[in-house]
Design a protein around this motif. Structure first.
Motif, PDB file in Angstrom:
ATOM      1  N   GLU A 112      -8.045  14.531  10.820  1.00  0.00           N
ATOM      2  CA  GLU A 112      -9.265  13.776  11.035  1.00  0.00           C
ATOM      3  C   GLU A 112      -9.082  12.839  12.230  1.00  0.00           C
ATOM      4  O   GLU A 112      -7.961  12.536  12.630  1.00  0.00           O
ATOM      5  N   THR A 122      -2.484  19.585   5.237  1.00  0.00           N
ATOM      6  CA  THR A 122      -3.818  19.446   5.815  1.00  0.00           C
ATOM      7  C   THR A 122      -4.453  18.199   5.211  1.00  0.00           C
ATOM      8  O   THR A 122      -4.006  17.709   4.158  1.00  0.00           O
ATOM      9  N   ALA A 145      -6.954  18.037   3.437  1.00  0.00           N
ATOM     10  CA  ALA A 145      -7.395  18.361   2.073  1.00  0.00           C
ATOM     11  C   ALA A 145      -6.314  18.073   1.035  1.00  0.00           C
ATOM     12  O   ALA A 145      -6.615  17.802  -0.129  1.00  0.00           O
ATOM     13  N   ASP A 146      -5.046  18.123   1.470  1.00  0.00           N
ATOM     14  CA  ASP A 146      -3.952  17.822   0.550  1.00  0.00           C
ATOM     15  C   ASP A 146      -3.928  16.344   0.166  1.00  0.00           C
ATOM     16  O   ASP A 146      -3.223  15.955  -0.771  1.00  0.00           O
ATOM     17  N   SER A 198      -6.911  14.495  -0.322  1.00  0.00           N
ATOM     18  CA  SER A 198      -8.274  14.175  -0.713  1.00  0.00           C
ATOM     19  C   SER A 198      -8.256  13.465  -2.066  1.00  0.00           C
ATOM     20  O   SER A 198      -7.236  13.464  -2.774  1.00  0.00           O
ATOM     21  N   ALA A 255      -7.366  15.918  -4.708  1.00  0.00           N
ATOM     22  CA  ALA A 255      -5.924  16.138  -4.826  1.00  0.00           C
ATOM     23  C   ALA A 255      -5.259  14.995  -5.569  1.00  0.00           C
ATOM     24  O   ALA A 255      -4.337  15.214  -6.377  1.00  0.00           O
TER      25      ALA A 255
END
Length: 445
Positions: free
Chosen positions: A211, A431, A433-434, A436, A439
């Motif tokens: 990001e 990433t 997402a890991d 989030s 998670a």
């Protein structure tokens, strides 16, 4: 109770800039007279600090992650020991905190060994620093950095104190690291309760699609003691925390829900620390620098913790290290190294329990190795040391423990010890997402 007050003028007068420092804007010297991260390649005139010749980036024979680091200097004996009896002889190379510890505790001492400039990073770290440094600049009065994408050393030739601190905050950790460690808040009578955690840190620069405005992502899972096990904290660390404050969440196992945790920053008490450290104490310093004025005092030769493979020895038990008043000094290795000295003074109108902080930052790794921290009365309050090793199998310069001594309560906190834990895992690809909130919820459950 004896107290020690910092006198900025005397400190400044005691600092002698290292000879041969390249002009502040001469980035062309990276990899020449300067190391790829901006340190002076040459040693000192006395020969007590050697030349940097590439650091330690080859794996010693016998290394096995299951059994931990092989100490490449295991056969060395201390050159000398500094204690309250002889500290006056060495005070020019000691911090105020080290001097006060020796005054206060007769059993506190510093075993000084031969200096080895072992710090080294991956070639990708060197390449990014050289490519991006000409275009990197401070923004928002030093509270943010602009023009950085992959570099872990935004200011290899720093011109200000805040630039040194940004180098510390950005420094490489092998791309990512999962660390299994134990913490010990030690009471004045020597008693303690063991806390254990799993920390996962992933640098945004090591991700394929991070990001915007991110230095790193951090997940902290408490596994002991039983009454705290299951607590998990998640942090997204922005580059500019004035434009975007630190994003933080916690999973509460009792409620089984994820909640926002904006308090996980600055001087709020660190999780599992028994009030002995602030959130921005961890790793020497972390987070936004916006509450302080940062003054670059200069560079000085100091006795600092370095190459602490002995305290990381996996044959040691925690009760051999953690003792009353301070950690067992026989397991701590000190060496003479050049460090950047940075003084942080609280800005008018800003709030923090530390009114002044003095940081000693290694020129070869950009890691904070020591910090002296003062209260609102300008009295030395807390002394922090970080025990670093060169993780030669990565390669990167990594912490293998840190300690914070509270001089007022006569308690201390030692954290990040790994002797009885699983060996750290470096270099896994992650990433966003890991890291989030989904998670976080899965990890908590």
């Amino acid at each position: 109770m004896a107290v020690l007050k910092l006198k900025s003028g005397l400190l400044a007068a005691a600092i002698v800039l290292a000879t041969g420092v390249v002009q502040a804007n001469d980035l062309s010297e990276l990899g020449k007279s300067l190391t790829p991260v901006g340190a002076e390649k040459k040693g000192n005139a006395a020969g007590t600090i050697p030349d940097w010749t590439g650091g330690l980036n080859s794996i010693p024979k016998g290394f096995n992650p299951e059994t931990g680091y092989v100490d490449p200097f295991a056969g060395e004996k201390p050159l000398f020991t500094i204690s309250s009896a002889n500290m006056a002889q060495y005070q020019a190379n000691l911090t105020a905190g080290q001097i006060e510890m020796m005054k206060r505790y007769p059993t506190y001492k510093m075993n000084v060994y031969k200096t080895h400039r072992t710090a080294a990073y991956r070639q990708a770290v060197y390449d990014a620093a050289k490519a991006e440094a000409p275009n990197v600049k401070l923004v928002d009065g030093g509270s943010g950095v602009q023009g950085i994408k992959k570099s872990n050393i935004p200011f290899p030739v720093p011109k200000s104190g805040v630039e040194v601190i940004w180098n510390h905050n950005f420094r490489d950790l092998g791309g990512s690291v999962v660390r299994y460690s134990a913490d010990f808040p030690v009471q004045s009578d020597g008693s303690f309760t063991v806390g254990k955690r799993i920390e996962t840190v992933a640098l945004a620069s090591y991700m394929d699609s991070p990001e915007e405005n991110r230095i790193l992502y951090f997940m902290n899972q408490i596994t002991a003691p039983a009454n705290a096990a299951g607590d998990v904290a998640l942090v997204h660390e922005p580059i500019n925390q004035v434009a975007e404050p630190r994003l933080a969440w916690q999973y509460n196992p009792g409620q089984r829900r994820v909640i926002r945790a904006p308090e996980l920053a600055y001087d709020s008490p660190g999780i599992g620390s028994d009030g002995l450290r602030t959130n921005d104490d961890l790793n020497g310093f972390n987070g936004s620098p916006d509450r302080y004025e940062w003054k670059l005092i200069g560079k000085k030769e100091m006795y600092v913790p370095y190459n602490n493979y002995k305290i990381a020895d996996r044959t040691l038990k925690y009760n051999q290290i953690v003792q009353k008043s301070h950690v067992n000094p026989d397991f701590v290795r000190y060496e003479l190294h050049r460090v950047w000295v940075v003084e942080a003074t609280l800005k008018p109108g800003k709030r923090h329990i530390y009114a002044k902080r003095v940081f000693y930052v290694d020129e070869d790794s950009w890691a904070v190795l020591h910090a002296d921290q003062y209260d609102s009365r300008n009295t030395l309050w807390r002394v922090r040391e970080v025990y670093g090793v060169q993780a030669y199998h990565v390669p990167t310069f990594a912490g293998t423990g840190e300690v914070l001594y509270d001089l007022q309560s006569r308690r201390y906190l030692v954290g990040g010890l790994t002797n009885e834990e699983k060996f750290a895992e470096f270099g896994k690809k992650y990433t966003p997402a890991d890291f989030s909130t989904a998670a976080l919820r899965r990890m908590g459950r």
